[in-house]
Design a protein around this motif. Structure first.
Motif, PDB file in Angstrom:
ATOM      1  N   VAL A 155       0.834  -1.200   0.000  1.00 34.12           N
ATOM      2  CA  VAL A 155       0.000   0.000   0.000  1.00 34.12           C
ATOM      3  C   VAL A 155       0.872   1.255   0.000  1.00 34.12           C
ATOM      4  O   VAL A 155       1.778   1.394   0.824  1.00 34.12           O
ATOM      5  N   GLN A 156       0.580   2.138  -0.922  1.00 33.56           N
ATOM      6  CA  GLN A 156       1.150   3.488  -0.929  1.00 33.56           C
ATOM      7  C   GLN A 156       0.003   4.451  -0.644  1.00 33.56           C
ATOM      8  O   GLN A 156      -1.161   4.055  -0.626  1.00 33.56           O
ATOM      9  N   HIS A 157       0.346   5.716  -0.413  1.00 30.35           N
ATOM     10  CA  HIS A 157      -0.706   6.689  -0.126  1.00 30.35           C
ATOM     11  C   HIS A 157      -0.501   7.961  -0.942  1.00 30.35           C
ATOM     12  O   HIS A 157       0.606   8.254  -1.399  1.00 30.35           O
ATOM     13  N   THR A 158      -1.594   8.686  -1.132  1.00 25.05           N
ATOM     14  CA  THR A 158      -1.532   9.962  -1.825  1.00 25.05           C
ATOM     15  C   THR A 158      -0.811  10.978  -0.947  1.00 25.05           C
ATOM     16  O   THR A 158      -0.627  10.760   0.250  1.00 25.05           O
ATOM     17  N   GLU A 159      -0.406  12.063  -1.554  1.00 23.31           N
ATOM     18  CA  GLU A 159       0.272  13.154  -0.843  1.00 23.31           C
ATOM     19  C   GLU A 159       1.566  12.691  -0.168  1.00 23.31           C
ATOM     20  O   GLU A 159       1.975  13.231   0.857  1.00 23.31           O
ATOM     21  N   CYS A 160       2.195  11.712  -0.746  1.00 22.74           N
ATOM     22  CA  CYS A 160       3.423  11.142  -0.191  1.00 22.74           C
ATOM     23  C   CYS A 160       4.620  12.027  -0.537  1.00 22.74           C
ATOM     24  O   CYS A 160       4.793  12.413  -1.693  1.00 22.74           O
ATOM     25  N   LYS A 161       5.436  12.326   0.444  1.00 19.46           N
ATOM     26  CA  LYS A 161       6.631  13.142   0.219  1.00 19.46           C
ATOM     27  C   LYS A 161       7.587  12.459  -0.765  1.00 19.46           C
ATOM     28  O   LYS A 161       8.323  13.135  -1.490  1.00 19.46           O
ATOM     29  N   MET A 162       7.548  11.139  -0.810  1.00 15.94           N
ATOM     30  CA  MET A 162       8.425  10.397  -1.725  1.00 15.94           C
ATOM     31  C   MET A 162       8.071  10.679  -3.197  1.00 15.94           C
ATOM     32  O   MET A 162       8.880  10.466  -4.078  1.00 15.94           O
ATOM     33  N   THR A 163       6.847  11.153  -3.453  1.00 18.25           N
ATOM     34  CA  THR A 163       6.440  11.475  -4.821  1.00 18.25           C
ATOM     35  C   THR A 163       6.629  12.957  -5.129  1.00 18.25           C
ATOM     36  O   THR A 163       6.567  13.353  -6.282  1.00 18.25           O
ATOM     37  N   ALA A 164       6.825  13.761  -4.094  1.00 17.88           N
ATOM     38  CA  ALA A 164       6.897  15.213  -4.273  1.00 17.88           C
ATOM     39  C   ALA A 164       8.320  15.757  -4.230  1.00 17.88           C
ATOM     40  O   ALA A 164       8.527  16.940  -4.466  1.00 17.88           O
ATOM     41  N   ALA A 165       9.282  14.921  -3.901  1.00 17.31           N
ATOM     42  CA  ALA A 165      10.667  15.380  -3.772  1.00 17.31           C
ATOM     43  C   ALA A 165      11.590  14.492  -4.600  1.00 17.31           C
ATOM     44  O   ALA A 165      11.279  13.329  -4.857  1.00 17.31           O
ATOM     45  N   SER A 197      -9.953  10.887   1.348  1.00 14.59           N
ATOM     46  CA  SER A 197     -11.228  10.172   1.410  1.00 14.59           C
ATOM     47  C   SER A 197     -11.171   8.909   2.251  1.00 14.59           C
ATOM     48  O   SER A 197     -12.197   8.389   2.674  1.00 14.59           O
ATOM     49  N   GLY A 198      -9.959   8.390   2.467  1.00 17.53           N
ATOM     50  CA  GLY A 198      -9.818   7.129   3.196  1.00 17.53           C
ATOM     51  C   GLY A 198     -10.061   5.904   2.332  1.00 17.53           C
ATOM     52  O   GLY A 198     -10.063   4.780   2.827  1.00 17.53           O
ATOM     53  N   ARG A 199     -10.245   6.115   1.045  1.00 19.24           N
ATOM     54  CA  ARG A 199     -10.536   4.999   0.144  1.00 19.24           C
ATOM     55  C   ARG A 199      -9.265   4.325  -0.358  1.00 19.24           C
ATOM     56  O   ARG A 199      -8.274   4.977  -0.646  1.00 19.24           O
ATOM     57  N   LEU A 200      -9.359   3.014  -0.475  1.00 20.75           N
ATOM     58  CA  LEU A 200      -8.288   2.216  -1.072  1.00 20.75           C
ATOM     59  C   LEU A 200      -8.686   1.879  -2.501  1.00 20.75           C
ATOM     60  O   LEU A 200      -9.814   1.440  -2.748  1.00 20.75           O
ATOM     61  N   THR A 201      -7.750   2.074  -3.425  1.00 22.19           N
ATOM     62  CA  THR A 201      -7.982   1.742  -4.818  1.00 22.19           C
ATOM     63  C   THR A 201      -6.961   0.698  -5.234  1.00 22.19           C
ATOM     64  O   THR A 201      -5.762   0.856  -4.984  1.00 22.19           O
ATOM     65  N   THR A 202      -7.442  -0.361  -5.864  1.00 22.93           N
ATOM     66  CA  THR A 202      -6.538  -1.382  -6.375  1.00 22.93           C
ATOM     67  C   THR A 202      -5.833  -0.836  -7.608  1.00 22.93           C
ATOM     68  O   THR A 202      -6.481  -0.444  -8.577  1.00 22.93           O
TER      69      THR A 202
END
Length: 102
Positions: A20-30, A90-95
């Motif tokens: 599982v990864q998540h949105t707004e992750c610093k690893m994607t923004a830097a 939203s707390g939603r998980l997307t496959t």
């Protein structure tokens, strides 16, 4: 991470693994360079050999991570592995990577 997953499958009977990864992750923004600098600043020590592995595209990284788990000889055959993205708002998980067995 693979050691923990192998032990969970071998000793706890785990048969399904979700990466599982998540949105707004610093690893994607830097960038890697920015993350190395952040670690060096936080520790007060240079980190020239540190490889933070910034994420350019989450779907591609999730696929690579799922493939890495499935390819591990430490994960028993039959264990199902998939990749999901958690939307922090939203707390939603997307496959993102359809679960498939080793």
């Amino acid at each position: 991470m693979l050691r923990t997953l192998a032990l969970a499958a071998a000793t706890l009977g785990v048969t399904r693994i979700a990466v599982v990864q998540h949105t707004e992750c610093k690893m994607t923004a830097a960038s890697d360079a920015e993350l190395v600098t952040a670690v060096a600043t936080a520790t007060g020590r240079p980190a020239p050999d540190f490889e933070p592995l910034a994420i350019a595209a989450q779907p591609d990284t999730l696929l690579a991570d799922v493939d890495r788990v499935l390819a591990s000889p430490l994960v028993p055959d039959g264990v199902v592995v998939g990749g999901l993205l958690l939307d922090l708002r939203s707390g939603r998980l997307t496959t993102v990577v359809t679960p498939r067995p080793r």
